[in-house]
Design a protein around this motif. Structure first.
Motif, PDB file in Angstrom:
ATOM      1  N   GLU A   2      11.178   6.382   2.242  1.00 15.22           N
ATOM      2  CA  GLU A   2      11.149   6.372   1.001  1.00 15.22           C
ATOM      3  C   GLU A   2      10.223   7.438   0.348  1.00 15.22           C
ATOM      4  OE1 GLU A   2      13.566   5.496  -1.400  1.00 15.22           O
ATOM      5  OE2 GLU A   2      14.839   4.880   0.166  1.00 15.22           O
ATOM      6  N   ARG A   3       9.089   7.342   0.922  1.00 14.97           N
ATOM      7  CA  ARG A   3       7.832   7.964   0.309  1.00 14.97           C
ATOM      8  C   ARG A   3       8.308   9.760   0.433  1.00 14.97           C
ATOM      9  NH1 ARG A   3       1.528   8.474   1.776  1.00 14.97           N
ATOM     10  NH2 ARG A   3       0.919   9.694  -0.550  1.00 14.97           N
ATOM     11  N   ASN A   4       8.651   9.715   1.710  1.00 14.94           N
ATOM     12  CA  ASN A   4       8.955  11.202   2.329  1.00 14.94           C
ATOM     13  C   ASN A   4      10.220  11.572   1.442  1.00 14.94           C
ATOM     14  OD1 ASN A   4       6.816  10.745   4.206  1.00 14.94           O
ATOM     15  ND2 ASN A   4       8.245  10.446   5.640  1.00 14.94           N
ATOM     16  N   PHE A   5      11.071  10.891   1.059  1.00 16.34           N
ATOM     17  CA  PHE A   5      12.186  11.419   0.575  1.00 16.34           C
ATOM     18  C   PHE A   5      11.925  11.973  -0.945  1.00 16.34           C
ATOM     19  CE2 PHE A   5      16.464  11.330  -1.372  1.00 16.34           C
ATOM     20  CZ  PHE A   5      17.316  11.426  -0.252  1.00 16.34           C
ATOM     21  N   PHE A   6      11.040  11.084  -1.750  1.00 15.49           N
ATOM     22  CA  PHE A   6      10.529  11.669  -2.901  1.00 15.49           C
ATOM     23  C   PHE A   6       9.903  12.752  -2.683  1.00 15.49           C
ATOM     24  CE2 PHE A   6      10.918   7.149  -4.341  1.00 15.49           C
ATOM     25  CZ  PHE A   6      12.122   7.274  -5.219  1.00 15.49           C
ATOM     26  N   ASN A   7       8.916  12.884  -1.915  1.00 12.85           N
ATOM     27  CA  ASN A   7       7.998  14.399  -1.490  1.00 12.85           C
ATOM     28  C   ASN A   7       8.859  15.477  -1.127  1.00 12.85           C
ATOM     29  OD1 ASN A   7       5.563  12.759  -2.444  1.00 12.85           O
ATOM     30  ND2 ASN A   7       5.256  12.198  -0.420  1.00 12.85           N
ATOM     31  N   MET A   8       9.849  15.283  -0.198  1.00 13.29           N
ATOM     32  CA  MET A   8      10.799  16.272   0.093  1.00 13.29           C
ATOM     33  C   MET A   8      11.448  16.959  -0.970  1.00 13.29           C
ATOM     34  SD  MET A   8      14.072  14.716   2.070  1.00 13.29           S
ATOM     35  CE  MET A   8      15.291  14.118   0.967  1.00 13.29           C
ATOM     36  N   SER A   9      11.882  16.224  -2.068  1.00 12.98           N
ATOM     37  CA  SER A   9      12.520  16.725  -3.260  1.00 12.98           C
ATOM     38  C   SER A   9      11.609  17.231  -4.029  1.00 12.98           C
ATOM     39  CB  SER A   9      13.305  15.364  -4.028  1.00 12.98           C
ATOM     40  OG  SER A   9      13.913  14.883  -3.064  1.00 12.98           O
ATOM     41  N   TYR A  10      10.393  17.035  -4.065  1.00  8.58           N
ATOM     42  CA  TYR A  10       9.473  17.774  -4.988  1.00  8.58           C
ATOM     43  C   TYR A  10       8.902  19.083  -4.471  1.00  8.58           C
ATOM     44  CZ  TYR A  10       5.471  17.984  -8.062  1.00  8.58           C
ATOM     45  OH  TYR A  10       4.426  18.259  -9.193  1.00  8.58           O
TER      46      TYR A  10
ATOM     47  N   PRO B  81       0.736  -1.171   0.055  1.00  9.67           N
ATOM     48  CA  PRO B  81       0.037   0.035   0.160  1.00  9.67           C
ATOM     49  C   PRO B  81       0.670   1.471   0.090  1.00  9.67           C
ATOM     50  CG  PRO B  81      -0.969  -1.350   1.565  1.00  9.67           C
ATOM     51  CD  PRO B  81       0.428  -2.088   1.083  1.00  9.67           C
ATOM     52  N   ILE B  82       1.921   1.238   0.822  1.00 10.56           N
ATOM     53  CA  ILE B  82       2.979   2.368   0.686  1.00 10.56           C
ATOM     54  C   ILE B  82       3.488   2.602  -0.479  1.00 10.56           C
ATOM     55  CG2 ILE B  82       4.924   3.469   1.880  1.00 10.56           C
ATOM     56  CD1 ILE B  82       4.316   1.566   4.051  1.00 10.56           C
ATOM     57  N   ILE B  83       3.998   1.668  -1.308  1.00 10.12           N
ATOM     58  CA  ILE B  83       4.515   1.613  -2.521  1.00 10.12           C
ATOM     59  C   ILE B  83       3.556   2.348  -3.700  1.00 10.12           C
ATOM     60  CG2 ILE B  83       5.912   0.515  -4.341  1.00 10.12           C
ATOM     61  CD1 ILE B  83       7.032  -1.420  -2.168  1.00 10.12           C
ATOM     62  N   LYS B  84       2.538   1.973  -3.382  1.00  6.19           N
ATOM     63  CA  LYS B  84       1.354   2.020  -4.488  1.00  6.19           C
ATOM     64  C   LYS B  84       1.269   3.595  -4.366  1.00  6.19           C
ATOM     65  CE  LYS B  84      -1.379  -1.972  -5.094  1.00  6.19           C
ATOM     66  NZ  LYS B  84      -2.598  -2.614  -4.878  1.00  6.19           N
ATOM     67  N   LYS B  85       1.288   4.269  -3.129  1.00  4.83           N
ATOM     68  CA  LYS B  85       1.116   5.543  -2.933  1.00  4.83           C
ATOM     69  C   LYS B  85       2.249   6.413  -3.238  1.00  4.83           C
ATOM     70  CE  LYS B  85      -1.810   5.302   1.177  1.00  4.83           C
ATOM     71  NZ  LYS B  85      -1.920   5.551   2.660  1.00  4.83           N
ATOM     72  N   ILE B  86       3.588   5.813  -3.070  1.00  9.12           N
ATOM     73  CA  ILE B  86       4.656   6.643  -3.652  1.00  9.12           C
ATOM     74  C   ILE B  86       4.488   6.701  -5.397  1.00  9.12           C
ATOM     75  CG2 ILE B  86       7.207   6.067  -4.216  1.00  9.12           C
ATOM     76  CD1 ILE B  86       7.342   4.728  -1.323  1.00  9.12           C
ATOM     77  N   TYR B  87       4.154   5.542  -6.077  1.00  9.19           N
ATOM     78  CA  TYR B  87       4.014   5.546  -7.377  1.00  9.19           C
ATOM     79  C   TYR B  87       3.060   6.509  -7.958  1.00  9.19           C
ATOM     80  CZ  TYR B  87       4.004   3.685 -12.116  1.00  9.19           C
ATOM     81  OH  TYR B  87       4.050   3.495 -13.508  1.00  9.19           O
ATOM     82  N   LYS B  88       2.080   7.036  -7.320  1.00  3.97           N
ATOM     83  CA  LYS B  88       0.975   7.871  -7.413  1.00  3.97           C
ATOM     84  C   LYS B  88       1.358   9.364  -7.087  1.00  3.97           C
ATOM     85  CE  LYS B  88      -2.937   4.443  -7.459  1.00  3.97           C
ATOM     86  NZ  LYS B  88      -4.074   4.113  -6.625  1.00  3.97           N
ATOM     87  N   ASP B  89       2.390   9.359  -6.342  1.00  9.63           N
ATOM     88  CA  ASP B  89       2.770  10.808  -5.822  1.00  9.63           C
ATOM     89  C   ASP B  89       3.428  11.502  -6.883  1.00  9.63           C
ATOM     90  OD1 ASP B  89       1.769  10.581  -3.296  1.00  9.63           O
ATOM     91  OD2 ASP B  89       4.165   9.907  -2.311  1.00  9.63           O
ATOM     92  N   PRO B  90       3.280  12.945  -6.912  1.00  8.49           N
ATOM     93  CA  PRO B  90       3.831  13.881  -7.711  1.00  8.49           C
ATOM     94  C   PRO B  90       5.301  13.747  -8.436  1.00  8.49           C
ATOM     95  CG  PRO B  90       3.454  14.936  -6.042  1.00  8.49           C
ATOM     96  CD  PRO B  90       2.861  13.544  -5.640  1.00  8.49           C
ATOM     97  N   PHE B  91       5.884  13.136  -7.545  1.00 11.14           N
ATOM     98  CA  PHE B  91       7.470  13.209  -7.910  1.00 11.14           C
ATOM     99  C   PHE B  91       7.723  11.989  -8.857  1.00 11.14           C
ATOM    100  CE2 PHE B  91      11.946  11.826  -8.064  1.00 11.14           C
ATOM    101  CZ  PHE B  91      12.567  12.857  -7.899  1.00 11.14           C
ATOM    102  N   ILE B  92       7.062  10.819  -8.698  1.00  8.29           N
ATOM    103  CA  ILE B  92       7.266   9.629  -9.805  1.00  8.29           C
ATOM    104  C   ILE B  92       6.391   9.703 -10.809  1.00  8.29           C
ATOM    105  CG2 ILE B  92       6.818   7.339 -10.064  1.00  8.29           C
ATOM    106  CD1 ILE B  92       9.333   7.945  -8.416  1.00  8.29           C
ATOM    107  N   GLN B  93       5.012  10.296 -10.671  1.00  9.91           N
ATOM    108  CA  GLN B  93       4.459  10.824 -11.781  1.00  9.91           C
ATOM    109  C   GLN B  93       4.737  11.534 -12.855  1.00  9.91           C
ATOM    110  OE1 GLN B  93       1.143   9.229 -12.973  1.00  9.91           O
ATOM    111  NE2 GLN B  93       2.049   7.469 -11.381  1.00  9.91           N
TER     112      GLN B  93
END
Length: 226
Positions: free
Chosen positions: A208-216, A13-25
């Motif tokens: 990991e999710r927070n790391f991508f989001n903090m970069s965004y 569930p967490i990885i699905k959210k990472i994938y849908k977050d704006p950094f990866i999208q």
């Protein structure tokens, strides 16, 4: 079910959210901002340096020479191999990678993640705790990259597609080794200990999710309380 697979199932569930977050999208569509990319590169350069140091802390906890050899090779990969993925992002922003990372950043989310790994390396004798803190990093990248290459929304004309191609292959060996070590090291553990390790693994997945989001958002320390 093997314990390593149990951890992966719990992290879905967490990885699905990472994938849908704006950094990866945005990366998937080839539209990620240069500022987000450069912030990520600067933060990841700091992160990988500490990741290599944590490998060094993990090595004395290994019983098999083969595992020690692999971890030493992974340190070398971080120093040299993973730069290839960073160079792809530097090419995307049309700037020199070494010049980009001359500027250092140490955001709150990255700080929290790194200290989480160090805590488990120093405070827990069993290497399973350290591996649980480290393993989500390659696993998240592997899953996201493989998913992106199957996604019709992937911008094949963007340089960023090569970033997904890199991580779709380069993480496989490390994920397998971590899985095997995790299964071996937890074989005789109590349910309580296994639950602690699962929590550690899931916390790193959230990091990991927070790391991508903090970069965004180019996260910074709010010392003034704003």
């Amino acid at each position: 079910m093997l314990f390593s697979q149990e951890l992966k199932e719990a992290s879905k569930p967490i990885i699905k959210k990472i994938y849908k977050d704006p950094f990866i999208q945005d990366m998937l569509h080839g539209t990620l901002s240069s500022d987000a990319i450069k912030f990520y590169l600067r933060a990841d350069a700091s992160y990988l340096k500490e990741f290599a140091n944590i490998y060094a802390l993990l090595i004395p906890k290994m019983n098999q020479l083969e595992d020690v050899k692999f971890l030493v090779e992974q340190i070398q990969f971080i120093v040299e191999g993973e730069v290839e993925a960073h160079e792809i992002l530097a090419e995307y922003v049309q700037e020199n990678y070494n010049e980009i990372v001359q500027e250092k950043v140490w955001p709150p989310s990255g700080d929290h993640y790194i200290k989480h790994m160090y805590f488990n390396a120093y405070a827990k004798e069993n290497a399973a705790y350290t591996i649980a803190a480290m393993a989500p990093c390659p696993y998240v990248y592997q899953v996201i990259a493989k998913a992106a290459l199957k996604d019709n929304g992937l911008n094949q004309n963007s340089i960023l597609a090569r970033w997904f191609e890199f991580y779709s292959k380069e993480m496989d060996a490390l994920v397998n080794v971590f899985d095997n070590l995790m299964n071996q090291l937890t074989e005789n553990m109590s349910i309580k200990e296994k639950n602690e390790i699962k929590s550690c693994f899931l916390q790193s997945t959230v990091h990991e999710r927070n790391f991508f989001n903090m970069s965004y958002i180019q996260e910074d320390w709010l010392y003034g309380g704003d």
